[in-house]
Design a protein around this motif. Sequence first.
Motif, PDB file in Angstrom:
ATOM      1  N   GLN A  37      38.881  26.520  34.803  1.00 23.98           N
ATOM      2  CA  GLN A  37      40.159  25.898  34.374  1.00 23.98           C
ATOM      3  C   GLN A  37      40.830  26.962  33.779  1.00 23.98           C
ATOM      4  N   GLU A  38      40.224  27.775  33.031  1.00 23.94           N
ATOM      5  CA  GLU A  38      40.765  28.900  32.016  1.00 23.94           C
ATOM      6  C   GLU A  38      41.041  29.942  33.093  1.00 23.94           C
ATOM      7  N   ALA A  39      40.476  30.369  33.860  1.00 25.46           N
ATOM      8  CA  ALA A  39      40.556  31.594  34.713  1.00 25.46           C
ATOM      9  C   ALA A  39      41.471  30.832  35.562  1.00 25.46           C
ATOM     10  N   GLY A  40      41.565  29.974  36.338  1.00 19.09           N
ATOM     11  CA  GLY A  40      42.473  29.202  37.288  1.00 19.09           C
ATOM     12  C   GLY A  40      43.998  29.326  36.304  1.00 19.09           C
ATOM     13  N   GLU A  53      33.440  38.911  35.325  1.00 16.85           N
ATOM     14  CA  GLU A  53      33.496  39.515  33.988  1.00 16.85           C
ATOM     15  C   GLU A  53      34.281  38.707  33.084  1.00 16.85           C
ATOM     16  N   ASN A  54      34.467  37.453  33.300  1.00 12.84           N
ATOM     17  CA  ASN A  54      35.075  36.509  32.505  1.00 12.84           C
ATOM     18  C   ASN A  54      36.227  37.198  31.753  1.00 12.84           C
ATOM     19  N   VAL A  55      37.298  37.783  32.491  1.00 12.73           N
ATOM     20  CA  VAL A  55      38.301  38.279  31.711  1.00 12.73           C
ATOM     21  C   VAL A  55      39.679  37.685  32.611  1.00 12.73           C
ATOM     22  N   GLY A  56      40.878  38.123  31.836  1.00 12.21           N
ATOM     23  CA  GLY A  56      42.035  37.413  32.276  1.00 12.21           C
ATOM     24  C   GLY A  56      42.636  38.054  33.572  1.00 12.21           C
TER      25      GLY A  56
END
Length: 295
Positions: A68-71, A152-155
């Motif tokens: 959800q957050e990455a999307g 990498e769990n980045v924006g």
Amino acid sequence: DFRLGLQAAAEESPGAWLQYLPWIVLGVFVLIVLGFLWLYASCVFRFVLFESVLSGRCSIRAGWRRWQEAGRSFFLWTLAFLAVSLAALVVLVGVPLFIAWRAGLFTNKDEHFGVLLAGGLLLFLVFLALVLVSYAIDLIARDFVVPVMALENVGVMDGWRRVLPLLRAEKGNFIVYVLMKIVLVVGSEILFAIVNLFVILVSLIPLGIVGVGAYLIVTTLALTWNVSTILLAVAGGLLALAALLYVVAFVYAPGLVFFQSYAIHFFGARYPRLGALLNPPPPPPPLEPASSPAS
């Protein structure tokens, strides 16, 4: 009956349709909202597709919650990119057309045929270049930025900062990739268009039966066009459209998996973190048992 209601509605004065203006505005608003929801869902499912192809397992519900957050970050970037692309189209194509219209070039076309021909060709080349650049940027974002964001769990902006050095290091390979992707996409679209046409024609048989049944019911009940019947007809049309879209998406699913796998293996050879997942190091050899001392 129903046909007389249609004829009477067609013979009404144009001003009589103003009573339906709020419903028309509401329908346009609903379509816009559905478009945004569709775009948001596609941004989230871009990460779900990447994870599914990479791991070989597909879990839609868990993937939807996980990404959800990455999307959301990718969705906001997509909206900004669409706005910039639209603004560039207005400035590079719309403004010259407006200037030509204000100058009267479209009024006397025979007198300005040469100018219109040269200007039209130039605007077409500008439009084509804008489309190709926009497609290349969107392709890089979907195929390369999304894996970096996921691993990498980045924006999205941090993802671009990590991808751009890789692009500069191998400009030629990435240009060939984009060109090859365009060729493959065009070929697959032609192939799946033929397949989907056949599937849609087959799917229209049950939909046609349902439509004939609905027409017979409307004729028997002597219904006329009003707010309720219009909303019912719109709902039925949306359900039929949703069914066709589902069938088309199901047919095109192998193509989505192929293109995602193609992008993963190409980028994995240039992105070490993804390459390590595609080609993990072999496990160390088992230790030999120590020999017992001689008695």
